[in-house]
Enzyme design. Sequence first.
Site, PDB file in Angstrom:
ATOM      1  CE  LYS A   1      -4.123   2.020   0.665  1.00 15.36           C
ATOM      2  NZ  LYS A   1      -5.246   1.925  -0.293  1.00 15.36           N
TER       3      LYS A   1
ATOM      4  CG  ASP B   1      -7.729   0.371   3.771  1.00 15.01           C
ATOM      5  OD1 ASP B   1      -8.605  -0.171   4.471  1.00 15.01           O
ATOM      6  OD2 ASP B   1      -7.974   1.301   2.987  1.00 15.01           O
TER       7      ASP B   1
ATOM      8  CD  GLU C   1      -5.840  -1.449  -1.196  1.00 17.08           C
ATOM      9  OE1 GLU C   1      -6.506  -0.472  -0.792  1.00 17.08           O
ATOM     10  OE2 GLU C   1      -5.700  -2.504  -0.546  1.00 17.08           O
TER      11      GLU C   1
END
Length: 245
Positions: free
Chosen positions: A37, A54, A116
């Site tokens: 991320k 996340d 991501e």
Amino acid sequence: MTAYFLTGTDTDAGKTVIATGLLAAARRRGLTTAGGKPVASGCERTSAGLRNTDALAIQAVCEPRLDYAAINPVALAPAIAPHIAAREAGEPLTVARLAPPMRSLLADGSGFTVIEGAGGWRVPLAGNESLSDLARELGLPVILVVGVRLGAINHARLTLEAIQRDGLRVAGWVANIVEADMPRMEDNLDALSYWLGEQGGVPCLGVVPRLTAPTPAAVADLLDIDPLLSRSMAGGNNPQDGRPS
């Protein structure tokens, strides 16, 4: 090594839910897993530093376990657009800053890696750069998460066109139901299958309903990662595999 860049049609499309489900599905196949991320806003201050929920969810399904900084090298506190949060924090939010830690993640050679993005495909970085430029720099094929709500068909078509125009291959798409009571749900899913699948040539990896407890295991039950693994077994998936030959 199989590696993908995961993006969504918009903020809150369910990218992390799908990313963790994909990683859990890969672990069931006996693969080592890694997730990235590169930039996250809306982080909480902890005794260990800024942490993003996340990124922590991704860390939890990485095997072997990765240090948090390897997953999320740029963590920003305000829950606002990353480029604005970075500017306020005095952080250099550029492809040159984000690419090296993601390349290090890829160099570890995990069996299945998902990086991501944040928000949608054209989320800005500093200057004229966008997060899509990071995906291009890494040369990874893309997984598109469609947040199924009113407007999803238009968002999905535009995002697919933008990714392909940028010269990257879309390896698969996932329908993630955001609005469970959306009128004419099946008609909308049929339209997405037509425009992304029949017309776009992109395989659907699954339809994920709005879950009460969207655990990685529960989401993995609803996903088919065979299209992602078959290309790897056929000829390998390397950091330049996302660019059409």
